[in-house]
Design a protein around this motif. Structure first.
Motif, mmCIF file in Angstrom:
data_model
loop_
_atom_site.group_PDB
_atom_site.id
_atom_site.type_symbol
_atom_site.label_atom_id
_atom_site.label_comp_id
_atom_site.label_asym_id
_atom_site.label_seq_id
_atom_site.Cartn_x
_atom_site.Cartn_y
_atom_site.Cartn_z
ATOM 1 N N LEU A 1 6.100 7.159 6.251
ATOM 2 C CA LEU A 1 6.729 6.111 6.542
ATOM 3 C C LEU A 1 7.272 5.396 4.662
ATOM 4 O O LEU A 1 6.962 5.202 4.926
ATOM 5 C CB LEU A 1 6.149 4.963 7.489
ATOM 6 C CG LEU A 1 5.383 5.414 8.769
ATOM 7 C CD1 LEU A 1 3.875 4.915 9.098
ATOM 8 C CD2 LEU A 1 5.757 4.128 9.832
ATOM 9 N N SER A 2 9.332 5.454 6.104
ATOM 10 C CA SER A 2 9.745 5.269 4.928
ATOM 11 C C SER A 2 10.784 4.570 5.412
ATOM 12 O O SER A 2 11.247 4.786 6.558
ATOM 13 C CB SER A 2 10.399 6.395 3.254
ATOM 14 O OG SER A 2 10.675 7.587 4.019
ATOM 15 N N SER A 3 11.768 3.641 4.708
ATOM 16 C CA SER A 3 12.589 2.925 5.031
ATOM 17 C C SER A 3 14.391 3.603 3.771
ATOM 18 O O SER A 3 13.941 3.392 3.054
ATOM 19 C CB SER A 3 13.021 1.574 5.150
ATOM 20 O OG SER A 3 13.901 0.536 5.216
ATOM 21 N N ALA A 4 15.106 3.303 4.657
ATOM 22 C CA ALA A 4 16.794 3.440 3.821
ATOM 23 C C ALA A 4 17.120 2.422 3.581
ATOM 24 O O ALA A 4 18.112 2.301 2.786
ATOM 25 C CB ALA A 4 17.889 4.459 4.862
ATOM 26 N N ASP B 1 4.259 -1.146 8.243
ATOM 27 C CA ASP B 1 5.820 -2.214 7.180
ATOM 28 C C ASP B 1 5.910 -0.807 6.621
ATOM 29 O O ASP B 1 5.608 0.832 5.779
ATOM 30 C CB ASP B 1 6.217 -2.533 6.756
ATOM 31 C CG ASP B 1 5.783 -4.085 7.191
ATOM 32 O OD1 ASP B 1 5.508 -4.191 8.197
ATOM 33 O OD2 ASP B 1 5.680 -5.054 6.458
ATOM 34 N N LEU B 2 7.717 -0.255 7.038
ATOM 35 C CA LEU B 2 8.440 0.551 6.440
ATOM 36 C C LEU B 2 8.948 0.227 5.162
ATOM 37 O O LEU B 2 10.131 -0.441 5.219
ATOM 38 C CB LEU B 2 9.343 1.424 6.703
ATOM 39 C CG LEU B 2 8.898 2.203 7.909
ATOM 40 C CD1 LEU B 2 8.320 1.433 9.587
ATOM 41 C CD2 LEU B 2 9.607 2.807 8.991
ATOM 42 N N LEU B 3 8.711 0.498 4.331
ATOM 43 C CA LEU B 3 9.672 -0.233 2.885
ATOM 44 C C LEU B 3 10.487 0.603 1.964
ATOM 45 O O LEU B 3 10.743 2.074 1.909
ATOM 46 C CB LEU B 3 8.944 -0.235 1.654
ATOM 47 C CG LEU B 3 6.736 -0.731 2.283
ATOM 48 C CD1 LEU B 3 6.058 -1.045 0.478
ATOM 49 C CD2 LEU B 3 7.582 -2.090 2.938
ATOM 50 N N PRO B 4 11.745 -0.165 1.822
ATOM 51 C CA PRO B 4 12.763 0.884 1.041
ATOM 52 C C PRO B 4 12.637 1.164 -0.154
ATOM 53 O O PRO B 4 11.342 0.938 -1.003
ATOM 54 C CB PRO B 4 13.285 -0.392 1.248
ATOM 55 C CG PRO B 4 13.663 -1.554 1.302
ATOM 56 C CD PRO B 4 11.921 -0.864 1.744
ATOM 57 N N GLY B 5 12.757 1.736 -0.621
ATOM 58 C CA GLY B 5 12.616 2.643 -2.015
ATOM 59 C C GLY B 5 11.716 4.433 -1.884
ATOM 60 O O GLY B 5 11.756 4.220 -0.777
ATOM 61 N N ASP B 6 10.979 4.485 -3.453
ATOM 62 C CA ASP B 6 10.171 5.793 -2.659
ATOM 63 C C ASP B 6 8.998 5.143 -2.380
ATOM 64 O O ASP B 6 7.426 5.760 -2.609
ATOM 65 C CB ASP B 6 10.206 6.923 -4.302
ATOM 66 C CG ASP B 6 11.867 7.120 -4.248
ATOM 67 O OD1 ASP B 6 12.610 7.328 -2.996
ATOM 68 O OD2 ASP B 6 12.352 7.476 -5.296
ATOM 69 N N LEU B 7 8.574 3.874 -1.748
ATOM 70 C CA LEU B 7 7.028 3.345 -1.275
ATOM 71 C C LEU B 7 6.960 4.496 -0.422
ATOM 72 O O LEU B 7 7.359 3.432 1.122
ATOM 73 C CB LEU B 7 7.364 2.139 -1.397
ATOM 74 C CG LEU B 7 7.301 1.741 -2.696
ATOM 75 C CD1 LEU B 7 8.137 -0.352 -2.529
ATOM 76 C CD2 LEU B 7 6.189 2.017 -3.489
ATOM 77 N N VAL B 8 6.260 5.596 0.156
ATOM 78 C CA VAL B 8 6.515 5.489 1.171
ATOM 79 C C VAL B 8 4.864 5.436 1.979
ATOM 80 O O VAL B 8 3.719 5.670 1.087
ATOM 81 C CB VAL B 8 6.254 7.260 0.748
ATOM 82 C CG1 VAL B 8 5.538 8.143 2.209
ATOM 83 C CG2 VAL B 8 6.807 7.568 0.874
#
Ligand code: CUA
Length: 338
Positions: free
Chosen positions: A161-164, A180-187
């Protein structure tokens, strides 16, 4: 040992109250049906907690009620109550027992956590991309992208999961687990093994802006055979018709979460009747909706803000992967929305 009698009676009240409340708690449907393997250890933990809650409530209320009734001050009795010194034994007891109970529960919690995270090496990978305010599911093994999360039953899926843009949260109540889905490259990763076929819904569980409440997507759990058919249909679905393709891209890139096709204003201007019209911009100037304007509005959303709409709502990073061909398909689709 006159006191012992009181402890026995109060103890019986506590036991009965615990049994009744514990039974009620476990009968009430607090949760939707469990539909994943990961739900089992979580629901089990809840059952243990219900019984502890029932016991602690009964312990306090049981002794309280007993005392109120049995030790009530008699009429005309004006004497002082007994003076009671502290009791070291009692204090040690009520420290040690709860300590053991809490440690035991942390053990149960740790065990449940490990179980929900157990790795199946044959898990199917799905990349989940959250954006204000849409969900996108990519199946890298099959080269399929979807706005619905389609899963085969009894097979572990590894969600990446990741966020734009901002923090979102992936939550399907029937699966119990949440991430949670986190912005950046945090998968982030989440493992789910659906156990029941059916239709569910993923909800965003993190306040993420104006359309947070509508950030939902269907989740379909089906048999392996149906899933294979779905994959095959999707792989073959790249239509020859640019309008049809445009509709698919608009859905997959989440355009339609903010731009309606029926005239409703969601967050951005509706696409209905948009093509060829003249839009008044925030600074009073006008622009004709043509190819160049739509391309610019996708690649640089803040360049021209239509009067009455907010800047900085549309995040260009959502559309980073969009190709020029996909944009021209979307334009063909917009042209048909009269
Ligand atoms: Cu995304 Cu709330």
């Amino acid at each position: 040992m006159k006191q012992l009698k009181h402890f026995i009676f109060a103890g019986i009240i506590v036991a009965i109250l615990t049994a009744v409340l514990g039974y009620l708690f476990t009968q009430i449907q607090f949760f939707p049906p469990a539909a994943s393997m990961q739900a089992e250890p979580i629901d089990e933990l809840f059952v243990y907690h219900f019984w502890v809650i029932a016991f602690l409530y009964s312990l306090i209320v049981g002794f309280l009620l007993y005392s109120i009734v049995v030790f009530r001050r008699k009429d005309g009795d004006e004497s002082e109550g007994d003076y009671i010194e502290g009791s070291t034994t009692l204090e040690i007891t009520w420290t040690i027992i709860p300590l053991i109970v809490v440690l035991f529960f942390s053990f149960l919690g740790g065990r449940a956590l490990a179980e929900t995270m157990r790795v199946d090496p044959n898990a199917m990978e799905v990349e989940v991309r959250g954006a204000q305010w849409s969900w996108r599911f990519e199946y890298p093994e099959f080269d399929v992208v979807s706005t619905e999360l389609v899963l085969p039953v009894d097979k572990q899926v590894l969600l990446k999961l990741s966020s734009a843009d901002v923090i979102h949260s992936f939550w399907v109540p029937e699966f119990r687990v949440k991430q949670d889905l986190l912005p950046g490259d945090l998968v982030r990763e989440l493992r789910i093994t659906p156990t029941e076929t059916g239709e569910y819904k993923v909800r965003c569980a993190e306040l993420c802006g104006a359309e947070h409440a509508n950030m939902r997507a269907p989740v379909l759990v089906m048999s392996q055979a149906d899933f294979d058919t779905w994959i095959a249909d999707n792989q073959a679905a790249v239509s020859d018709d640019p309008v049809e393709r445009g509709r698919v891209w608009a859905q997959q890139f989440g355009c339609l979460s903010c731009h309606s096709t029926d005239g409703t204003v969601i967050v951005g201007p509706s696409w209905q009747g948009l093509w060829g019209t003249e839009e008044t911009l925030a600074d009073g100037s006008t622009v004709t909706v043509d190819e160049a304007y739509i391309i610019e509005s996708i690649q640089e959303p803040n360049a021209k803000i239509v009067d009455g709409f907010q800047p900085d709502v549309m995040n260009p990073s959502i559309y980073e992967g969009i190709t020029d061909d996909q944009i021209s398909d979307i334009i063909e689709f917009i042209k048909t929305l009269e």
